[in-house]
Write a protein that holds these residues in place. Structure first.
Motif, PDB file in Angstrom:
ATOM      1  N   LEU A 185       0.853  -1.283  -0.032  1.00  0.00           N
ATOM      2  CA  LEU A 185       0.034   0.065  -0.008  1.00  0.00           C
ATOM      3  C   LEU A 185       0.785   1.161   0.006  1.00  0.00           C
ATOM      4  CD1 LEU A 185      -2.826  -0.884   2.404  1.00  0.00           C
ATOM      5  CD2 LEU A 185      -3.253  -0.579  -0.138  1.00  0.00           C
ATOM      6  N   LYS A 186       1.988   1.265   0.632  1.00  0.00           N
ATOM      7  CA  LYS A 186       2.857   2.185   0.556  1.00  0.00           C
ATOM      8  C   LYS A 186       3.508   2.657  -0.732  1.00  0.00           C
ATOM      9  CE  LYS A 186       6.182   4.955   2.541  1.00  0.00           C
ATOM     10  NZ  LYS A 186       5.942   6.050   3.459  1.00  0.00           N
ATOM     11  N   ILE A 187       3.703   1.452  -1.305  1.00  0.00           N
ATOM     12  CA  ILE A 187       4.583   1.491  -2.842  1.00  0.00           C
ATOM     13  C   ILE A 187       3.505   1.899  -3.511  1.00  0.00           C
ATOM     14  CG2 ILE A 187       5.527   0.358  -4.661  1.00  0.00           C
ATOM     15  CD1 ILE A 187       7.414   1.105  -2.356  1.00  0.00           C
ATOM     16  N   LEU A 188       2.316   1.407  -3.818  1.00  0.00           N
ATOM     17  CA  LEU A 188       1.222   1.565  -4.758  1.00  0.00           C
ATOM     18  C   LEU A 188       0.408   2.917  -4.461  1.00  0.00           C
ATOM     19  CD1 LEU A 188      -0.001  -1.932  -5.039  1.00  0.00           C
ATOM     20  CD2 LEU A 188       1.509  -0.921  -6.707  1.00  0.00           C
ATOM     21  N   ARG A 189       0.157   3.065  -3.368  1.00  0.00           N
ATOM     22  CA  ARG A 189      -0.698   4.297  -3.014  1.00  0.00           C
ATOM     23  C   ARG A 189       0.052   5.242  -2.180  1.00  0.00           C
ATOM     24  NH1 ARG A 189      -4.473   5.526  -6.548  1.00  0.00           N
ATOM     25  NH2 ARG A 189      -5.553   6.769  -4.744  1.00  0.00           N
ATOM     26  N   GLY A 190       1.138   5.080  -1.791  1.00  0.00           N
ATOM     27  CA  GLY A 190       1.669   6.004  -0.866  1.00  0.00           C
ATOM     28  C   GLY A 190       0.786   6.234   0.514  1.00  0.00           C
ATOM     29  N   VAL A 191       0.272   4.990   0.991  1.00  0.00           N
ATOM     30  CA  VAL A 191      -0.388   5.166   2.318  1.00  0.00           C
ATOM     31  C   VAL A 191       0.482   5.057   3.389  1.00  0.00           C
ATOM     32  CG1 VAL A 191      -1.932   3.814   3.722  1.00  0.00           C
ATOM     33  CG2 VAL A 191      -2.527   3.904   1.525  1.00  0.00           C
ATOM     34  N   ASN A 192       0.453   5.777   4.354  1.00  0.00           N
ATOM     35  CA  ASN A 192       1.335   5.641   5.596  1.00  0.00           C
ATOM     36  C   ASN A 192       1.064   4.401   6.440  1.00  0.00           C
ATOM     37  OD1 ASN A 192       1.817   5.807   8.609  1.00  0.00           O
ATOM     38  ND2 ASN A 192       2.101   8.102   8.366  1.00  0.00           N
TER      39      ASN A 192
END
Lengths: 368, 310
Positions: free
Chosen positions: A153-160
């Motif tokens: 999620l961090k990589i794909l969507r920049g989610v913290n």
């Protein structure tokens, strides 16, 4: 009179080696001093806290030492608790090397334990040589998936990743409750809903010569393997480069997404294995006893070890000891069991405060 | 216990969700408003979950001891201020990471609250009074769903005031300057660390008050399972609300409703997925974060100093 040349060079190289050794150990000490000072200061602060609660700090410390490392029995008890802490510590420490703060180890532990318990149901009657590896594999897959998701999620969507990993932990715990209370529940478990018993033969036995189960060996081996991976492999070098300067890493052609997600998967697999150890060595089934807070304590383990896989070993034993002494504090002094959590909290806060002195302690003469 | 299904049938579900949104959203609202102030100054306080639990414990204890729930609210705010001050002071030191300190404060706050709160689990403290907004209706279920608390209304009023304050006052401008560019603020002669310290203290006060709502109104007693990540979800909610106090209010109501979904469905006899429905607020938070984040760009509303530190 002449001194033969080789002897001179021997002395010179010997003293040079001694000098290098001295330099290296002083360097280590410089790194360690802020942490040691933080431990000392937090013990002092906790002493004040204990005194305010109406107990003698010295008596409490003496009792804590007795409960943690004072007898062979308590040492074994501390090691029992250190085993899952080593694995959940890795869950925070490995991604931290890439500059990510993951705090959802509790979730990976719980789904790992659940997967380990669930996989024994279809394998009913199979020999332990099949069941135990299957449990290990299932728990590592489940845990890896959980933390890997936070990385993805961090990589794909920049989610913290800090928040998402904790949310995933809550979701994992809810899923765990749902399955243990419902579809996977052993009808025989009346008071405490659990998955079916994994069977006596499939339990992890004790290490030779002690009352400590094989989970401790799992923890130590995982820490050593992760140490080699992070410090002595191309993968680890690339990972540390991402942590140091993500932009430079990307520019030099490293596959940053792959590194991040893979590291998160390994981290989650470690915490998942902790869940398997708890199920296969202690409880014999997956139930609410898995929610013992090892995942959260693992965060502190990783920070105290400065995210070094090797450093986790002594820190996990220390914190395992503190946690083992909690029950004794409750029985002897009537202190609530949360006293251990208070000490851990103080330790964590003071430790982070001490980061400000990192790199400012100088024991070596600076080169001219 | 009143059962909305008796006369309302399935209409009980949306009603229970509405009632839940009004009751459950207050802690979300207060914590997210507090975090909004702190983040506007360019710092993140992840420790508000710990502050929330400490506020719940100390507020309950003070209410029990003094006999007045409002003293409890004040004490909870003061404890929140102390926690905020500790966080703000630590993060003002060089090389100290605010996210990590937040995690530490969360664990410390929860541990301390559990330690000190042991004697508070049994006794019953005076609770905050409720205001009945359902006076127009004869249906008792509607009346009970519309029981709201003065503290919640205060939060509802506070949200637009805060937005106005951030946009239109001198203090708001200083706060936003510090959050957008510490360099510029320093050049103008402001002490960046001091502004952030006060912003974190203000955030702590609000989170502490939010905690007192948990123990003094709904659920209205103190126990160790009182907060299950509300403080943390509220921090995520600020990102979703794009650092705007009024949008924090809407988001809090949405989250309150999501939290009430599980109990609401249970009340009409849907019990099979009870534990899964409990995960709704977490899944909702995660879903919203996935939708509202992007790997390519950062939100224009994000205080620029929050990026600079990463």
């Amino acid at each position: 009179m002449t001194v033969s040349a080789p002897v001179v060079s021997d002395i010179a190289s010997g003293s040079r080696r001694l000098w290098a050794l001295r330099e290296r150990s002083l360097g280590w000490l410089e790194e360690l001093l802020p942490t040691l000072a933080a431990i000392l200061i937090s013990l002092l602060l906790f002493g004040v806290f204990v005194a305010l609660a109406g107990q003698s700090p010295l008596a409490v410390y003496a009792e804590m030492y007795r409960g943690a490392f004072g007898t062979w029995f308590s040492i074994q008890n501390s090691l029992l608790r250190a085993a899952p802490l080593m694995l959940t510590g890795l869950c925070t420490a490995l991604p931290a090397r890439l500059g990510m703060i993951i705090i959802g180890g509790e979730g990976a532990l719980v789904v790992g334990g659940l997967a380990a318990g669930a996989v024994t149901i279809p394998l009913h009657g199979a020999p332990p040589a099949v069941v135990i590896p299957a449990m290990m594999l299932a728990s590592m897959l489940a845990g890896g998936l959980w933390i890997g998701a936070a990385g993805a999620l961090k990589i794909l969507r920049g989610v913290n990743e800090t928040i998402s990993s904790l949310l995933l932990a809550y979701i994992g715990i809810a899923l765990f409750n749902h399955l243990v209370e419902g579809p996977l529940r052993d009808p025989a478990s009346l008071n405490k809903p659990s998955t079916p018993d994994i069977g006596e033969a499939n339990m992890l036995g004790n290490l030779p010569g002690m009352d400590v189960h094989w989970g401790l060996a799992f923890g130590v081996v995982m820490c050593l393997v992760c140490h080699l991976l992070m410090e002595h492999s191309v993968f680890g070098f690339a990972a540390r480069m991402v942590g140091g300067n993500p932009r430079a890493a990307r520019l030099s052609g490293l596959g940053v997404p792959r590194l991040v997600i893979l590291t998160c998967c390994i981290a989650g697999a470690a915490a998942g294995l902790a869940g398997m150890v708890e199920v296969a060595a202690i409880h014999g089934k997956a139930n609410a006893s898995l929610l013992a807070g090892y995942g959260y304590a693992g965060i502190l383990v990783a920070f105290l070890a400065n995210h070094s896989a090797l450093g986790i070993l002594p820190v996990a034993v220390l914190l395992g000891g503190i946690s083992a002494s909690g029950g004794l504090l409750q029985r002897t002094f009537g202190l609530p069991d949360a006293a251990v959590n208070v000490l851990q909290g103080i330790l964590f806060v003071v430790l982070l405060g001490s980061q400000t002195y990192r790199g400012r302690v100088k024991l070596r003469r600076s080169p001219r | 216990m009143s059962d909305p299904t008796v006369t309302l049938g399935l209409w009980g579900v949306p009603l229970a969700i509405l009632g839940g949104a009004l009751r459950v959203s207050a802690p979300f609202l207060f914590v997210s408003l507090g975090e909004c102030i702190t983040e506007k100054s360019g710092r993140v306080n992840l420790g508000l979950e710990g502050t929330l639990v400490m506020g719940a414990m100390s507020g309950y204890g003070a209410s029990l001891w003094s006999g007045s729930p409002w003293v409890g609210v004040a004490v909870a705010g003061a404890v929140g201020a102390a926690f905020g001050a500790l966080h703000g002071w630590l993060c003002g030191r060089p090389k100290v990471n605010d996210i990590a300190v937040g995690i530490a404060m969360m664990l410390f706050g929860i541990g301390l609250a559990f330690f000190l709160g042991k004697p508070l689990i049994q006794p019953t403290a005076p609770r905050l009074p409720a205001l009945s907004l359902g006076f127009f209706s004869d249906i008792p279920q509607v009346r009970s769903a519309l029981q709201v608390n003065a503290l919640f209304l205060a939060g509802v009023v506070l949200a637009p005031c805060l937005r106005w304050g951030l946009l239109r006052t001198r203090w708001g401008l200083i706060l936003r300057t510090v959050g957008e560019s510490a360099e510029a603020a320093r050049a103008m002669g402001y002490d960046v660390n001091r502004v952030r310290l006060w912003a974190t203290v203000a955030g702590g006060v609000l989170a502490g008050i939010g905690g007192s709502f948990l123990s003094l109104f709904y659920p209205g007693s103190y126990n160790e399972g009182l907060s299950s990540g509300q403080g943390l979800m509220a921090v995520a909610l600020v990102i979703f609300a794009r650092w705007d106090p009024v949008r924090c209010l809407y988001a809090s109501l949405l989250f309150g409703g999501a939290t009430a979904l599980g109990p609401a469905l249970q009340s009409v006899g849907v019990t099979s997925g009870y534990y899964l429905f409990n995960a709704t607020p977490y899944a909702l938070t995660l879903g919203i974060m996935i939708l509202s984040s992007s790997a390519k760009r950062t939100s224009v509303d994000l205080p620029a100093e929050l990026i600079a530190q990463r």
